[in-house]
Design a protein around this motif. Sequence first.
Motif, short mmCIF file in Angstrom:
data_model
loop_
_atom_site.label_atom_id
_atom_site.label_comp_id
_atom_site.label_asym_id
_atom_site.label_seq_id
_atom_site.Cartn_x
_atom_site.Cartn_y
_atom_site.Cartn_z
N GLU A 13 -8.22 -3.93 0.46
CA GLU A 13 -8.63 -2.68 1.04
C GLU A 13 -7.67 -2.24 2.42
O GLU A 13 -7.48 -1.15 2.74
N ILE A 14 -7.58 -3.43 3.09
CA ILE A 14 -6.91 -3.15 4.43
C ILE A 14 -5.48 -3.84 4.46
O ILE A 14 -4.45 -2.95 4.96
N CYS A 15 -5.27 -4.89 4.33
CA CYS A 15 -4.07 -5.55 4.64
C CYS A 15 -3.04 -4.81 3.45
O CYS A 15 -1.94 -4.71 3.96
N GLY A 16 -3.55 -4.64 2.37
CA GLY A 16 -2.46 -3.99 1.53
C GLY A 16 -1.56 -2.58 1.81
O GLY A 16 -0.94 -2.34 1.38
N GLN A 17 -2.34 -2.12 2.91
CA GLN A 17 -1.69 -0.68 3.37
C GLN A 17 -0.62 -1.10 4.18
O GLN A 17 0.28 -0.13 4.65
N TYR A 18 -0.12 -2.27 4.66
CA TYR A 18 0.68 -2.59 5.55
C TYR A 18 1.93 -3.13 4.87
O TYR A 18 2.14 -3.78 4.07
N VAL A 20 6.57 -2.99 4.73
CA VAL A 20 7.74 -3.28 5.68
C VAL A 20 8.29 -2.52 6.58
O VAL A 20 8.15 -1.12 6.24
N ARG A 21 8.25 -2.83 7.82
CA ARG A 21 8.63 -1.89 8.85
C ARG A 21 7.82 -0.75 9.30
O ARG A 21 8.28 0.34 9.75
N PHE A 22 6.45 -0.91 9.06
CA PHE A 22 5.33 -0.01 9.21
C PHE A 22 5.43 0.38 10.69
O PHE A 22 5.18 1.36 11.22
N TYR A 23 5.74 -0.59 11.58
CA TYR A 23 5.70 -0.40 12.91
C TYR A 23 6.80 0.55 13.47
O TYR A 23 6.60 0.96 14.84
N GLU A 24 7.63 0.82 12.86
CA GLU A 24 8.57 1.73 13.17
C GLU A 24 7.93 3.31 12.94
O GLU A 24 8.51 4.27 13.72
N ILE A 25 6.94 3.29 12.30
CA ILE A 25 6.32 4.75 11.98
C ILE A 25 5.05 4.83 12.86
O ILE A 25 4.73 5.73 13.64
N TYR A 26 4.28 3.75 12.75
CA TYR A 26 2.99 3.51 13.34
C TYR A 26 3.16 2.62 14.67
O TYR A 26 3.40 1.39 14.64
N VAL A 66 -4.32 -15.89 10.29
CA VAL A 66 -2.99 -15.80 10.04
C VAL A 66 -2.83 -16.29 8.30
O VAL A 66 -2.32 -15.52 7.76
N LYS A 67 -3.62 -17.22 8.12
CA LYS A 67 -3.65 -17.80 6.79
C LYS A 67 -4.11 -16.35 5.58
O LYS A 67 -3.97 -16.19 4.70
N LEU A 68 -5.29 -15.80 6.37
CA LEU A 68 -5.92 -14.74 5.47
C LEU A 68 -4.93 -13.74 5.46
O LEU A 68 -4.81 -13.18 4.28
N TRP A 69 -4.36 -13.09 6.46
CA TRP A 69 -3.39 -12.19 6.30
C TRP A 69 -2.32 -12.59 5.32
O TRP A 69 -2.00 -11.65 4.66
N ASN A 70 -1.69 -13.52 5.50
CA ASN A 70 -0.44 -13.82 4.82
C ASN A 70 -0.67 -14.53 3.27
O ASN A 70 0.15 -14.34 2.55
N ASP A 75 2.99 -6.53 2.79
CA ASP A 75 4.24 -6.66 2.68
C ASP A 75 4.88 -7.37 3.79
O ASP A 75 6.14 -7.32 4.00
N VAL A 76 4.05 -7.42 4.96
CA VAL A 76 4.46 -8.01 6.04
C VAL A 76 3.80 -9.32 6.44
O VAL A 76 2.32 -9.24 6.07
N TRP A 77 4.15 -10.23 7.24
CA TRP A 77 3.59 -11.45 7.59
C TRP A 77 3.20 -11.40 9.39
O TRP A 77 3.99 -10.88 9.97
N PHE A 78 2.27 -11.82 9.79
CA PHE A 78 1.73 -12.00 11.03
C PHE A 78 1.84 -13.40 11.15
O PHE A 78 1.43 -14.39 10.67
N GLY A 79 2.48 -13.85 12.52
CA GLY A 79 2.34 -15.21 12.79
C GLY A 79 1.48 -15.59 14.02
O GLY A 79 1.13 -16.65 14.36
N ASP A 80 0.84 -14.45 14.73
CA ASP A 80 -0.14 -14.70 15.69
C ASP A 80 -1.35 -14.13 15.19
O ASP A 80 -1.69 -13.05 15.12
N GLY A 81 -2.23 -15.04 15.05
CA GLY A 81 -3.72 -14.68 14.85
C GLY A 81 -4.55 -13.88 15.74
O GLY A 81 -5.13 -13.15 15.29
#
Length: 96
Positions: A13-18, A20-26, A66-70, A75-81
């Motif tokens: 529901e939520i993580c799948g919306q992200y 690659v490079r979403f942060y350039e738009i949002y 981080v493990k849940l997100w990854n 399509d993007v990974w977070f390293g900072d929980g």
Amino acid sequence: MIEVTRHASFAQEICGQYFVRFYEIYTTLDEVAALGIRGLNEEEKKELALVLDDITSSRYSADDLVKLWNSSPADVWFGDGEEVRMLFRRARQMIA
């Protein structure tokens, strides 16, 4: 660690919306949080709110988040929980 199977629908529901490079738009936290919950109906938001309440509690460490997100379909990974926690908390506030 967070039970990934328990929160499998959350990942879809939520993580799948992200993407690659979403942060350039949002660029703001509000825009990024809204991206994750867009398209959900009210019932889905209520269910997601319960999951977000659970996973943003102090019960889970930053490493758990981080493990849940990854492990999600994002399509993007977070390293900072703590960034993940902040994003999930903002999404939860927006559902309220």
